[in-house]
Structures are given as structure tokens and as C-alpha cells.
Design a protein around this motif. Structure first.
Motif, PDB file in Angstrom:
ATOM      1  N   PHE A 122      -4.323   8.757   2.505  1.00 53.18           N
ATOM      2  CA  PHE A 122      -4.768   7.993   1.674  1.00 53.18           C
ATOM      3  C   PHE A 122      -4.380   6.436   2.069  1.00 53.18           C
ATOM      4  O   PHE A 122      -3.564   6.433   2.439  1.00 53.18           O
ATOM      5  N   ASN A 123      -5.401   5.796   1.695  1.00 47.86           N
ATOM      6  CA  ASN A 123      -5.480   4.580   2.321  1.00 47.86           C
ATOM      7  C   ASN A 123      -5.727   3.435   1.107  1.00 47.86           C
ATOM      8  O   ASN A 123      -7.027   3.268   1.040  1.00 47.86           O
ATOM      9  N   PRO A 124      -5.022   3.031   0.448  1.00 49.04           N
ATOM     10  CA  PRO A 124      -5.344   2.082  -0.640  1.00 49.04           C
ATOM     11  C   PRO A 124      -5.407   0.616  -0.092  1.00 49.04           C
ATOM     12  O   PRO A 124      -4.779   0.126   1.001  1.00 49.04           O
ATOM     13  N   LYS A 125      -6.020  -0.322  -0.558  1.00 43.96           N
ATOM     14  CA  LYS A 125      -6.317  -1.756  -0.614  1.00 43.96           C
ATOM     15  C   LYS A 125      -6.350  -2.494  -1.557  1.00 43.96           C
ATOM     16  O   LYS A 125      -6.990  -2.163  -2.521  1.00 43.96           O
ATOM     17  N   LEU A 126      -5.684  -3.411  -1.782  1.00 44.28           N
ATOM     18  CA  LEU A 126      -5.505  -4.490  -2.810  1.00 44.28           C
ATOM     19  C   LEU A 126      -5.392  -5.922  -2.500  1.00 44.28           C
ATOM     20  O   LEU A 126      -5.003  -6.282  -1.683  1.00 44.28           O
ATOM     21  N   GLY A 127      -6.168  -6.663  -3.293  1.00 45.35           N
ATOM     22  CA  GLY A 127      -6.114  -8.074  -3.146  1.00 45.35           C
ATOM     23  C   GLY A 127      -6.571  -9.217  -4.327  1.00 45.35           C
ATOM     24  O   GLY A 127      -6.938  -8.477  -5.305  1.00 45.35           O
ATOM     25  N   LEU A 128      -6.502 -10.398  -4.100  1.00 45.55           N
ATOM     26  CA  LEU A 128      -6.628 -11.190  -4.970  1.00 45.55           C
ATOM     27  C   LEU A 128      -7.586 -12.573  -4.398  1.00 45.55           C
ATOM     28  O   LEU A 128      -7.224 -12.656  -3.051  1.00 45.55           O
ATOM     29  N   SER A 129      -8.533 -12.898  -4.921  1.00 47.20           N
ATOM     30  CA  SER A 129      -9.508 -14.035  -4.394  1.00 47.20           C
ATOM     31  C   SER A 129      -9.387 -15.115  -5.599  1.00 47.20           C
ATOM     32  O   SER A 129      -9.759 -14.872  -6.690  1.00 47.20           O
ATOM     33  N   TYR A 130      -9.389 -16.360  -5.094  1.00 44.54           N
ATOM     34  CA  TYR A 130      -9.505 -17.487  -6.070  1.00 44.54           C
ATOM     35  C   TYR A 130     -10.741 -18.406  -5.375  1.00 44.54           C
ATOM     36  O   TYR A 130     -10.546 -18.910  -4.389  1.00 44.54           O
ATOM     37  N   HIS A 131     -11.763 -18.740  -6.273  1.00 50.50           N
ATOM     38  CA  HIS A 131     -12.770 -19.567  -5.651  1.00 50.50           C
ATOM     39  C   HIS A 131     -13.231 -20.420  -6.681  1.00 50.50           C
ATOM     40  O   HIS A 131     -13.310 -20.286  -7.910  1.00 50.50           O
ATOM     41  N   SER A 132     -13.443 -21.646  -6.243  1.00 49.82           N
ATOM     42  CA  SER A 132     -13.875 -22.790  -7.074  1.00 49.82           C
ATOM     43  C   SER A 132     -14.390 -23.985  -6.055  1.00 49.82           C
ATOM     44  O   SER A 132     -13.797 -24.319  -5.146  1.00 49.82           O
ATOM     45  N   ASN A 133     -15.607 -24.453  -6.252  1.00 52.30           N
ATOM     46  CA  ASN A 133     -15.963 -25.596  -5.869  1.00 52.30           C
ATOM     47  C   ASN A 133     -16.295 -25.546  -4.184  1.00 52.30           C
ATOM     48  O   ASN A 133     -15.850 -26.556  -3.412  1.00 52.30           O
ATOM     49  N   ALA A 181      -9.639 -18.727  -1.767  1.00 56.14           N
ATOM     50  CA  ALA A 181      -8.345 -18.359  -1.242  1.00 56.14           C
ATOM     51  C   ALA A 181      -8.143 -17.071  -1.603  1.00 56.14           C
ATOM     52  O   ALA A 181      -8.586 -16.466  -2.575  1.00 56.14           O
ATOM     53  N   TYR A 182      -7.585 -16.337  -0.705  1.00 46.02           N
ATOM     54  CA  TYR A 182      -7.399 -14.870  -0.801  1.00 46.02           C
ATOM     55  C   TYR A 182      -6.023 -14.332  -0.048  1.00 46.02           C
ATOM     56  O   TYR A 182      -5.672 -14.894   0.697  1.00 46.02           O
ATOM     57  N   THR A 183      -5.819 -13.205  -0.635  1.00 49.64           N
ATOM     58  CA  THR A 183      -4.604 -12.336   0.183  1.00 49.64           C
ATOM     59  C   THR A 183      -4.859 -10.790  -0.202  1.00 49.64           C
ATOM     60  O   THR A 183      -5.458 -10.398  -1.173  1.00 49.64           O
ATOM     61  N   SER A 184      -4.462 -10.135   0.710  1.00 45.61           N
ATOM     62  CA  SER A 184      -4.761  -8.654   0.589  1.00 45.61           C
ATOM     63  C   SER A 184      -3.564  -7.978   1.349  1.00 45.61           C
ATOM     64  O   SER A 184      -3.111  -8.183   2.120  1.00 45.61           O
ATOM     65  N   TYR A 185      -3.472  -6.739   0.888  1.00 46.84           N
ATOM     66  CA  TYR A 185      -2.584  -5.654   1.425  1.00 46.84           C
ATOM     67  C   TYR A 185      -3.410  -4.386   1.610  1.00 46.84           C
ATOM     68  O   TYR A 185      -3.890  -3.814   0.667  1.00 46.84           O
ATOM     69  N   SER A 186      -3.489  -3.816   3.024  1.00 44.49           N
ATOM     70  CA  SER A 186      -4.199  -2.667   3.167  1.00 44.49           C
ATOM     71  C   SER A 186      -3.541  -1.703   3.876  1.00 44.49           C
ATOM     72  O   SER A 186      -2.759  -2.093   4.877  1.00 44.49           O
ATOM     73  N   VAL A 187      -3.614  -0.484   3.640  1.00 41.67           N
ATOM     74  CA  VAL A 187      -2.932   0.830   4.510  1.00 41.67           C
ATOM     75  C   VAL A 187      -4.052   1.466   5.182  1.00 41.67           C
ATOM     76  O   VAL A 187      -5.330   1.949   4.502  1.00 41.67           O
ATOM     77  N   ALA A 188      -4.066   1.817   6.527  1.00 44.77           N
ATOM     78  CA  ALA A 188      -4.885   2.700   7.250  1.00 44.77           C
ATOM     79  C   ALA A 188      -4.140   3.552   7.925  1.00 44.77           C
ATOM     80  O   ALA A 188      -3.114   3.367   8.585  1.00 44.77           O
ATOM     81  N   ASN A 189      -4.768   5.100   7.929  1.00 45.70           N
ATOM     82  CA  ASN A 189      -4.082   6.000   8.623  1.00 45.70           C
ATOM     83  C   ASN A 189      -5.195   6.512   9.577  1.00 45.70           C
ATOM     84  O   ASN A 189      -6.320   6.592   9.282  1.00 45.70           O
ATOM     85  N   LYS A 190      -4.652   6.990  10.716  1.00 48.07           N
ATOM     86  CA  LYS A 190      -5.803   7.361  11.733  1.00 48.07           C
ATOM     87  C   LYS A 190      -5.102   8.686  12.403  1.00 48.07           C
ATOM     88  O   LYS A 190      -4.205   8.745  13.017  1.00 48.07           O
ATOM     89  N   GLU A 191      -6.044   9.547  12.734  1.00 45.95           N
ATOM     90  CA  GLU A 191      -5.778  10.780  13.694  1.00 45.95           C
ATOM     91  C   GLU A 191      -5.854  10.487  15.123  1.00 45.95           C
ATOM     92  O   GLU A 191      -6.438   9.784  15.591  1.00 45.95           O
ATOM     93  N   PRO A 192      -4.992  11.354  15.907  1.00 50.81           N
ATOM     94  CA  PRO A 192      -5.087  11.068  17.024  1.00 50.81           C
ATOM     95  C   PRO A 192      -6.441  11.540  17.749  1.00 50.81           C
ATOM     96  O   PRO A 192      -7.467  12.372  17.063  1.00 50.81           O
ATOM     97  N   ASN A 193      -6.847  11.102  18.894  1.00 50.52           N
ATOM     98  CA  ASN A 193      -8.398  11.560  19.473  1.00 50.52           C
ATOM     99  C   ASN A 193      -7.992  12.989  20.266  1.00 50.52           C
ATOM    100  O   ASN A 193      -6.773  13.399  20.599  1.00 50.52           O
ATOM    101  N   ARG A 194      -9.105  13.523  20.710  1.00 51.32           N
ATOM    102  CA  ARG A 194      -8.974  14.726  21.378  1.00 51.32           C
ATOM    103  C   ARG A 194      -7.873  15.149  22.631  1.00 51.32           C
ATOM    104  O   ARG A 194      -7.144  15.663  22.794  1.00 51.32           O
TER     105      ARG A 194
END
Length: 712
Positions: A447-458, A462-475
Motif C-alpha cells: 500500500f503506497n499512499p501519497k499526500l501533498g499540498l500546493s500553493y500557487h499565485s502570480n 510552493a508545495y510539500t508532500s509525503y509519499s510511501v513506496a514499497n518494492k519487491e526484491p529482484n530475481r
């Protein structure tokens, strides 16, 4: 010191940006590409590269070298000149941790998780846009992104018919010949495009030759509500092996030496080559229910087959399951081929709804990989009877991905971004070459959630985010004792940035903190079959800042640059070293070390001068700080820092039936710097002494390419 001052001055000149990022055109992209890309206000670090930027530097080098000026990128080449097998690292992470999609379809090899652009020669000539996302980024299809994501798009609608002839020639007898043609839009419904390419090179390293061919064909039927597109593209490569590198002893006196093929007495074996063909079939269907609601799906098949051939001296017949050809004859020089015959197939889909205030997307992919690994002996000096496959092993992998993305305007300037991904991966591995009895059946749920906020004007973002990644081993990670199987890796990624763009300048700052759990790295530990496989380590991280900027100072001068400063650390690291005196391995403990091949400083700069239109001159600078070859931060096992300067001049004109003629001359490594961007090391105890052997992949000194591109 003079070179250091130059690169420092260039970075200060544009503490600003690699290049003014293109005005975001994601809404104009095909639906299947838009599904996996980050929009202009998404809270992720990204760089968009346009078709024109790709074309002006596409003289024959592989795709990673076309990305060299983007932030946090380091590239390398086995042959030393960017043709053939190449590598790319972004924020210190290698290609096995970089997610790559072609029109939204996964490209990473399902087993190794690496990307081999040598199998798609001159693919850059068919790409109309690239997005590089650094860090975890937004959800996509295929392997987990642990350092970056590359989204490559080719499904461009070209409304006017065209013919292009692109040819280039340069150092090391390097040739690229490309023919492109398109029908344009016929009857407002039908279009077709085709490309044929040939690329050959002797390479900088001895015998590191490349003979590459490719074909790209795309046709589409378009209507008001629905589109149907078929892509078929194939690449065939034959490269002389150059993957052993050059020893530290030979580096000073013979930096182009190639050990491949040298087990043959006398002259090196002439066919110590890698041979592979890969063909892609992609069928896309898009339907627009309303101007704000559309659906896309695609089915695909990637078929690959090939082998690499090796001359091996004094090999035991028994090791290959072969009978002795005569009494008392147990060993012989022989030639063997290691084959891979694989199919990767499946489907992707996306359902997208957008309005003035929000965007909602649901997408995913279901894929399967079927791989057959086998080896055969084709010749033996002392005779060969009853030849057969000395190993024949199957591997399967299933991958299901679903994700939902929601971007919502909270105010006129503030946006929230939510991205939730579920991924289910299953392995069925029926043995390994050196351990044929080991059977692996593993299933993972991520389960890989990603959350963030962005502020834009003129012009500010500006932005910030938090993300999770999971990855399986290779062969290869599984070839160990069944009680010592690898664990999946996990990454928590925090990003925060600020950007400003005007008509004449831009700058950006991005901060990142990438915290790994159970990252798989090489520790020197040997498994039960004597192989050095990757081991999970509990605690490691990457912490850095990326600065970008550009400025248009006048109509004849503009500048762009980027700078990455980072710390890349492992806590509580155990190094294992072979002990040939007493058997087994010795263990050294380090409380904190640098992650291998992760420079703490990476920067690039581009100065563009237009003295007389339409002549333009680009000065391309690149600096990469020192890198360690392993995870011990040992100064005797490192790559030295290097600074490079390239120069490119381009002149274009048109005349009557010649719509455009573009002449390009590029000189690489202008100051003839001797440098090595990649390498490996191993150590052992012998006669009560610690011996360390370093191997490097040297790059060419001053070299050049010239091209002529004609549009009819």
C-alpha cells in the motif's frame, strides 16, 4: 582549482534552474500518458523535456545521456562514448529503482527491474516528451519508484505529412542514420508514422563495438469521441561485451583495455558479444464521454529473445552436464551461450474526470512476465558430444496495480493532492543457474499512499508532500538459503519546494528526505552458493537540496543551471570480506557510512549564445563529486570527482522544398578530462594482508559528433 571556480561560478550564475521549465502541457497529452504524469501544480519535484530539446542533442548517444543536464543525474557507459550499454543514476539510485514507462506501459525488466535502452536503439527519435519525476513521485504502472520516474511519450498527433532524414557521424567510427515519415492527418481521422534507424560504433573501449537497428511504426484512427492507436516497435542489438571494466593497475597505462574474450589464447575471441531483440506491441483505445470525463485502456505485449556468448578456458565437462569425449579428457576450452526468452504482457487502464476545481483519476495495470533462462555449449576444443541445455529454468511474475488520484482546489490558490496505490506482486521462480533446486513462491501486498499540498499565485508555486513506496526484491536477490530470503524494501519520502517563473527567468528549490527501511545493498556477504547477493540493511537515508534556475539575459544570451547537495548515509553497516587464509569471511562494523555511488555534489549548467540568428552555441558544463565504490566510505575505493565541458553549435535554414536543414556539431569533453563515472570493488584477505581490487569504466577523452537533419 580553475575548473572548480568555473563550475562554482556557473552554479551561482543561475542558482536558479537547469532550464526554464516548459509551460505545462499535461492537459494536451494523450490520456494514457496524462494518467502517470504529475501536473504543473502537483507537489513533486519534476522536469519536463520537450521534443525540440530532445532533437537538438540526439546525435546517437543513448537516452540516459540526453538526460545528463537534468537535476541530480549521473550517467555512464560501458563502451565509454554513450553508445551501447549505458547507465543512469538519479539522486544516487540506479536504474533498478527508476520506474520507466513508455506511453504509460511499464518498461523495466520484470526480473532485474533494470532498464536497458540499448534494446530500443534511437528511441529518442520517436519520443515527443519526457517527464522526469525525482523521488517517489506520483503513482504509475510497473516497478516501484525508489529514486525517480521516467515517463516517455510517443503518441503524438502530427497533423501535417513529413519526411525527415537524420544522419550523424563522429569519433570512434560512430554513425547514426534515421529516416522518419508520416502521412499527417488524412480525412480528419487517419494517421500513420514510421521510423527506421541504424546506429553503429566501434566504441572508446577496445572492441566495445555496437551494431544497433530499430523500427518504429504507429497508426491511429481518430474520431470526435474515440481514438484507436496501434504501436509496433522493435530493436535489435549486437554489442561486444565491455562490462568487466578496467583494473586500477591498467587504468593509468591502458585505460581502453577490454578483458572480455581474453580467455581465448592468442587474439581475443571475436564473438564475445551480447545479442538481443525486443519487440513491443501496444494497442490503445480512448473514449471521451464528455469534455471532462474520459476513459483509456491498452493491451500490450513485449517479446524479447537473445543471448550472450562467452569463450571459457579449462572448463570441466561435468559442470555442463556433458559426457567426456574421450577417456581422461575432463576439461576443455569451450564456447557457451546464456539465453533468455521472455514475454511480458498485460493491460493498463485509466478513468479520468476533471473540472475547474478538481481532478479525479482511477487507474492501474495487470501484467504477467514469463521468462525462460537456458544455457548451451556450442563448441568445445577437445570435442563435444550430445550437446544439450546445461540449465533450463522458468520464472514467472504477476503484478496487479490499482491507484486513485484526487486533486482538489481548497481555495483559489491552495490545492490538496491525494494518491493511493495498491500493488500485488507474485513470484514463481523455478531454480537458478547455480542453484537449480531452489524454488521460490513469494507474494507481496503493498500500500503506497501519497499526500501533498500546493500553493500557487502570480508565478509562484510552493508545495510539500509525503509519499510511501514499497518494492519487491529482484530475481537474483532470492538466490540464497531458503532461511535467508530477502525482505521487501520500504521508502518514506518527504519533499518540499518553492518555484517562481516569469517570462524571462525561473528558479526553484526542492528539499528532500528519503528514509529507507530494509534497503537492499551489496555488503560483500556470500550466500550458500557462493554468490554475492544484496542484503537488507535496517536504516539508511538520503537528505538533500536541489537548486534550479534559468535567466534570459538578452535575445542573444541565456543561462540555466542546477545544483544538488546531499547526504546519503547508512547507519550500523556490516562489511563482509573473504578470508582466503582461514576460510569464511571477516566482518567489519561501521556506525555510519556513505551509500555507494552517491555523490554529495552534482551540478550542471548550460550557457546558450546566439551571436547571429539562426546560429546558436551551447556551452554544457557538468560536475560530479567523489563517489565511493562500496558502502564503507574507504578513500582507497572511490571514484574521483570530475568536471566536464561540452560545446554544441547548431545552424538551421530552409530553402524552397527543404522545409528545414539543421546542422549540428558537438564536441564532448572539451578539456580531455580522464574520468570514470562508474565502477566496482572487492576485497579479500590473502597471506594475512587485505587486498582490494578496484575496477573502473573509463569515458572517452575529447570526442565529437556532427549531424545533418533534413525535413522535407
Amino acid at each position: 582549482m580553475k575548473m572548480k571556480r568555473i563550475v562554482f561560478s556557473l552554479c551561482i550564475l543561475s542558482s536558479l534552474n537547469l532550464a526554464a521549465q516548459q509551460k505545462d502541457t499535461i492537459d494536451l497529452l494523450p490520456v494514457e500518458v496524462r494518467a502517470v504524469r504529475a501536473g504543473s501544480t502537483a507537489p513533486f519535484a519534476k522536469t519536463n523535456i520537450s521534443k525540440s530539446e530532445i532533437q537538438k542533442q540526439n546525435l546517437g548517444q543513448d537516452l540516459p545521456f540526453l538526460l545528463s543536464q537534468t537535476p541530480s543525474v549521473v550517467v555512464n557507459s560501458d563502451a565509454g562514448n554513450g553508445v551501447g550499454y549505458t547507465g543512469i543514476r538519479i539522486r544516487g539510485t540506479d536504474a533498478t529503482r527508476i520506474n520507466v514507462t513508455l506511453n504509460g506501459i511499464p518498461y523495466n525488466d520484470a526480473e532485474s527491474q533494470g532498464t536497458f535502452f540499448v534494446d530500443l536503439p534511437d528511441f529518442a527519435s520517436s519520443i515527443n516528451s519526457i517527464q522526469v519525476q525525482r523521488g517517489v513521485g506520483t503513482s504509475t504502472n510497473g516497478a516501484g519508484a525508489f529514486g525517480a520516474t521516467l515517463n516517455l511519450g510517443t503518441n503524438e498527433l502530427i497533423k501535417k505529412q513529413y519526411v525527415e532524414l537524420n544522419n550523424s557521424f563522429g569519433s570512434f567510427n560512430t554513425w547514426k542514420n534515421t529516416i522518419k515519415a508520416g502521412t499527417g492527418l488524412i480525412g480528419n481521422h487517419f494517421t500513420a508514422d514510421v521510423r527506421v534507424s541504424r546506429l553503429i560504433s566501434d566504441g572508446y573501449i577496445d572492441r566495445a563495438s555496437s551494431n544497433l537497428k530499430s523500427l518504429y511504426f504507429s497508426t491511429a484512427y481518430l474520431s470526435d469521441k474515440s481514438d484507436l492507436r496501434l504501436n509496433i516497435f522493435t530493436g535489435k542489438e549486437k554489442t561486444y561485451q565491455a562490462w568487466y571494466g578496467v583494473s586500477q593497475t591498467d587504468l593509468a597505462a591502458n585505460r581502453t583495455i577490454n578483458y572480455a574474450g581474453m580467455e581465448k589464447p592468442g587474439t581475443p575471441y571475436e564473438n564475445e558479444t551480447d545479442n538481443y531483440q525486443q519487440t513491443h506491441y501496444q494497442l490503445f483505445f480512448t473514449h471521451r464521454f464528455t469534455p471532462f470525463f474520459d476513459f483509456n485502456t491498452a493491451v500490450f505485449l513485449t517479446k524479447g529473445k537473445g543471448y550472450y556468448e562467452e569463450y571459457r578456458a579449462a572448463q570441466a565437462y561435468a559442470d555442463y552436464g556433458l559426457a567426456s569425449p574421450a577417456p581422461g579428457v575432463d576439461t576443455s576450452d569451450l564456447v557457451r551461450q546464456l539465453w533468455l526468452d521472455n514475454s511480458f504482457y498485460g493491460s493498463i487502464f485509466s478513468l479520468q474526470h476533471h473540472s475547474d476545481k478538481s481532478s479525479l483519476l482511477f487507474g492501474g495495470a495487470i501484467t504477467r512476465y514469463d521468462g525462460n533462462h537456458f544455457g548451451k555449449v556450442t563448441w568445445a576444443e577437445k570435442g563435444l558430444s550430445n550437446p544439450k541445455h546445461y540449465y533450463d529454468l522458468d520464472a514467472n511474475k504477476n503484478d496487479l496495480t490499482v491507484y486513485g488520484k484526487w486533486q482538489q482546489d481548497l481555495t483559489n490558490h491552495l490545492q490538496a493532492f491525494t494518491d493511493l496505490q495498491y500493488r500485488k506482486v507474485g513470484y514463481d521462480l523455478n531454480g537458478f543457474k547455480d542453484n537449480p533446486g531452489l524454488v521460490i513462491n513469494k507474494n507481496y501486498n503493498f500500500f503506497n499512499p501519497k499526500l501533498g499540498l500546493s500553493y500557487h499565485s502570480n508565478g509562484w508555486l510552493a508545495y510539500t508532500s509525503y509519499s510511501v513506496a514499497n518494492k519487491e526484491p529482484n530475481r537474483d536477490d532470492f538466490e540464497a538459503n531458503t532461511n535467508e530470503q530477502p525482505r521487501p524494501e520500504k521508502l518514506n519520502d518527504v519533499e518540499a519546494g518553492i518555484e517562481n517563473k516569469t517570462s524571462r527567468s525561473s528558479f526553484g528549490v526542492n528539499l528532500y528526505y528519503m528514509k529507507y527501511k530494509d534497503q537492499l545493498i551489496l555488503t560483500g556477504k556470500i550466500n550458500d552458493v557462493g554468490a554475492y547477493t544484496r542484503t537488507n540493511i535496517d536504516d539508511s537515508y538520503r537528505l538533500g537540496v536541489e537548486l534550479q534556475g534559468s535567466v534570459v539575459a538578452s535575445k542573444w544570451f541565456k543561462a540555466a543551471a542546477n545544483l544538488t547537495l546531499s547526504r546519503n548515509k547508512i547507519r550500523n553497516f556490516n562489511e563482509f570480506i573473504d578470508d582466503y587464509d582461514n576460510g569464511g569471511q571477516k566482518v567489519n562494523f561501521y556506525p555510519e557510512t556513505d551509500i555507494a555511488l552517491s555523490p554529495s555534489v552534482i551540478s550542471s549548467a548550460t550557457l546558450t549564445i546566439t551571436p547571429v540568428y539562426p546560429l546558436s552555441i551551447d556551452l554544457l558544463s557538468k560536475y560530479v563529486g567523489k563517489q565511493y565504490l562500496d558502502n564503507t566510505t574507504n578513500k582507497d575505493r572511490k571514484l574521483n570527482p570530475y568536471f566536464l565541458e561540452d560545446v554544441r553549435a547548431a545552424y538551421s535554414f530552409g530553402y524552397k522544398w527543404l522545409k528545414n536543414v539543421n546542422l549540428i556539431l558537438q564536441v564532448n569533453n572539451l578539456f580531455n578530462k580522464k574520468y570514470e563515472p562508474n565502477g566496482y570493488t572487492f576485497s579479500y584477505y590473502y597471506n594475512n594482508n587485505l587486498a582490494t581490487e578496484n575496477y573502473y569504466f573509463p569515458m572517452a577523452g575529447t570526442n565529437w559528433m556532427a549531424g545533418i537533419n533534413i525535413k522535407l
